[in-house]
Motif scaffolding. Structure first.
Motif, PDB file in Angstrom:
ATOM      1  N   ASN A   1       1.028  -1.522  -0.290  1.00 54.14           N
ATOM      2  CA  ASN A   1       0.389  -0.412   0.051  1.00 54.14           C
ATOM      3  C   ASN A   1       0.521   1.100  -0.029  1.00 54.14           C
TER       4      ASN A   1
ATOM      5  N   VAL B   1      -4.908  11.439   0.416  1.00 55.84           N
ATOM      6  CA  VAL B   1      -5.063  10.072   0.064  1.00 55.84           C
ATOM      7  C   VAL B   1      -6.183   9.306   1.440  1.00 55.84           C
TER       8      VAL B   1
ATOM      9  N   ASP C   1      -9.722  10.411   1.297  1.00 47.39           N
ATOM     10  CA  ASP C   1     -10.460  10.215   0.391  1.00 47.39           C
ATOM     11  C   ASP C   1     -10.947   8.820   0.550  1.00 47.39           C
ATOM     12  N   ARG C   2      -9.992   7.941   1.305  1.00 46.97           N
ATOM     13  CA  ARG C   2     -10.276   6.503   0.467  1.00 46.97           C
ATOM     14  C   ARG C   2     -11.223   5.972   2.394  1.00 46.97           C
TER      15      ARG C   2
END
Length: 156
Positions: free
Chosen positions: A28, A144, A147-148
């Motif tokens: 990731n 990020v 958003d995730r």
């Protein structure tokens, strides 16, 4: 050598186990790293991190100059804490602590980075540039992750 410190906190709107699952998987890392860094893992893939694990990758922090970077996971205590330390790479010192704590609304993640730069006086001259670059990398990661996993609730 002068040692610098960067501390960052972020609320992740997920349970601590899910946060650990995401951050404990080295695959990731590219998802939370700005594309312009040219980040590429070069070591064999592993789905789980563990103490003693070595991760090798290349980064291109300055256009056209790829750098090899090797970090070791020196500590890992699921689901609350792990440390990565540079063994070879662009810093003279890189010690990055990742802390996870259950809080109302999800998981508070705290990053604590201690770093030192090579090249003596020349390294000290570029500290503001490096500090800005690191702040931009962590801000990218913050966006990020929001958003995730969702944005923190706004205060009234």
């Amino acid at each position: 050598m002068k040692v610098f410190r960067l501390e960052q906190r972020q609320l992740l709107r997920i349970p601590i186990e899910e946060a650990w699952e995401f951050f404990g998987n080295p695959a990731n890392l590219p998802l939370i790293t700005p594309l312009d860094l040219g980040f590429r893992i070069t070591s064999p893939p592993s789905e789980r991190m563990y103490p003693g694990m070595m991760i090798t990758y290349t980064v291109t922090p300055f256009a056209g100059f790829p750098i090899q970077w090797v970090t070791e996971i020196t500590h890992a205590h699921a689901p609350t804490f792990f440390v990565d330390e540079q063994r070879f790479g662009p810093y003279r010192l890189w010690h990055h602590e990742h802390h996870f704590q259950t809080v109302p609304g999800g998981t508070e993640m705290t990053d604590l980075v201690h770093y030192g730069l090579p090249f003596g006086l020349l390294g000290r001259i570029v500290v503001p540039l490096v500090r800005r670059r690191l702040s931009a990398i962590f801000e990218f990661r913050r966006q990020v992750l929001e958003d995730r996993f969702g944005r923190p609730a706004q205060a009234p």
